[in-house]
Design an enzyme around this catalytic site. Structure first.
Site, mmCIF file in Angstrom:
data_model
loop_
_atom_site.group_PDB
_atom_site.id
_atom_site.type_symbol
_atom_site.label_atom_id
_atom_site.label_comp_id
_atom_site.label_asym_id
_atom_site.label_seq_id
_atom_site.Cartn_x
_atom_site.Cartn_y
_atom_site.Cartn_z
ATOM 1 N N THR A 140 23.487 72.500 29.956
ATOM 2 C CA THR A 140 24.385 73.392 29.549
ATOM 3 C C THR A 140 23.719 75.079 29.987
ATOM 4 O OG1 THR A 140 25.041 74.914 27.505
ATOM 5 C CG2 THR A 140 23.133 73.670 27.283
ATOM 6 N N TYR A 167 19.916 74.465 20.558
ATOM 7 C CA TYR A 167 20.888 73.692 21.411
ATOM 8 C C TYR A 167 20.576 73.423 22.570
ATOM 9 C CZ TYR A 167 24.876 72.364 24.198
ATOM 10 O OH TYR A 167 25.827 71.875 25.084
#
Ligand code: UDP
Length: 359
Positions: A140, A167
């Site tokens: 990501t 995350y």
């Protein structure tokens, strides 16, 4: 062509089939990749998913395109994963199975570290031990964090990583596991994709020529902007909020590089060709369109494609949100010859809206 010749051709193509494992295949991005892979009969596909956030009817819809094997298994079941990989013969693994919500990762970091890092590490270990040579990892752009001096042509892969939420950190740690493992195992190679903001749904037109997505984002508690905006347009939510209008951006709201899920999926097919060429090294690729839209621009586009002027409130900044994330995509374009087909915010919003409307 005679029957015998077609039989021979069929058996040759079976011999040449590439065995592909897709973890998290019942999920959003992976279902779009699977859909595209199923269109090519040289790919022999297996999906592994525990159906915690994915849905069995996504598997059923995919199977209506072409049949494949579905394995209901949890990545945390280390012995089962190990035995399964040892008894299979995968050429390549696409590892999508992960949790993806920034806010949730802040309130429940261990959920993210256990699945996105620990279970991923085990999968990489089992892959190497069972002779899998290629691995494609979904990472990501969140792991770039709040970049101070944003290059004019977007974020490139050489920038330092500095995740500002668990995350992003959970993905960054898995990237490192892959990098170190590939260094120590010379015939194991990887592609890491750092996704920017994935949105939209299956570009599929029904017999009446209407956009009618068969796959889309189904996460129950999804907090992603385009999903939330399409639900607001449909009245599934009575309002939505803009998280912060005091960023140093064109209109004060956060800016992101929204990429259509089908374009993201097609990059993964390019990764197969890339890794097939043994002289291509393991590498990291940013993937986005290389341009950004603000939250306000996205909301106004959703209002225009839906024709609904839904209620939008102003709220303070959301924890863990960088101001701007825009990809520099020149590396993936140059090294994988990837070309997007749906670089169009209206189409992204429209497909997301039509998908939500069909639920
Ligand atoms: N956002 C917003 N309202 C929402 C959801 C998101 O203003 O209901 C903003 C968020 O602050 C960020 C952008 O939209 O600036 C994209 O957020 P999203 O959750 O879609 O993706 P992220 O970039 O966090 O992965």
């Amino acid at each position: 062509m005679g029957k015998r010749e077609s039989k021979i051709i069929k058996s040759i193509s079976e011999v040449n089939q590439m065995n592909i494992l897709i973890t998290g295949g019942a999920g959003y991005i992976a279902s779009h990749l699977t859909k595209q892979l199923l269109e090519d009969s040289t790919y022999n596909i297996t999906i592994l998913d525990n159906l915690s956030t994915g849905y069995i009817d996504t598997i059923t819809t995919l199977k209506s395109i072409r049949d494949f094997e579905f394995v209901d298994m949890d990545l945390k079941e280390f012995d089962k994963i190990s035995n399964f990989l040892k008894s299979s013969n995968f050429d390549i693994i696409f590892h999508f199975g992960a949790y993806i919500l920034v806010e949730e990762s802040i309130s429940n970091p261990l959920k993210y570290y256990m699945n996105n890092t620990v279970n991923t590490t085990n999968l990489i270990n089992c892959a190497i031990n069972s002779g899998v040579k290629k691995f494609v990892f979904s990472s990501t752009a969140t792991l770039y964090g709040d970049v101070e001096n944003i290059p004019k042509d977007g974020l490139n892969e050489d920038l330092p990583t500095n995740p500002i939420n668990p995350y992003g950190t959970s993905k960054l740690m898995s990237e490192q596991v892959l990098i170190d493992s590939a260094k120590a195992n010379s015939d194991f190679r990887f592609v890491i994709f750092r996704y920017f903001n994935v949105a939209g749904a299956d570009i599929y037109y029904n017999e009446n020529g209407e956009l009618s997505p068969r796959f889309g984002q189904r996460l129950k508690n999804a907090t992603h902007l385009i999903k939330v905006a399409s639900q607001s347009a449909l009245g599934i939510r009575d309002k939505m909020a803009i998280f912060g209008d005091d960023y140093d951006t064109i209109d004060g709201s956060g800016v992101r590089d929204y990429i259509h899920v089908d374009d993201l999926a097609s990059a993964h097919i390019k990764a197969i060709d890339y890794l097939d060429n043994i002289s291509n090294p393991s590498d990291i690729f940013n993937i986005g369109y290389g341009k950004g839209f603000s939250v306000k621009e996205v909301i106004s586009t959703m209002k225009s494609v839906s024709g609904v002027d839904f209620r939008v409130d102003m709220e303070g900044r959301r924890d863990g949100d960088p101001a701007i994330l825009i990809a520099n995509n020149s590396k993936i374009k140059a090294k994988m010859s990837w070309q997007p087909k749906y670089d169009d915010l209206e189409l992204i919003c429209k497909s997301a809206y039509e998908w939500e409307r069909s639920r």
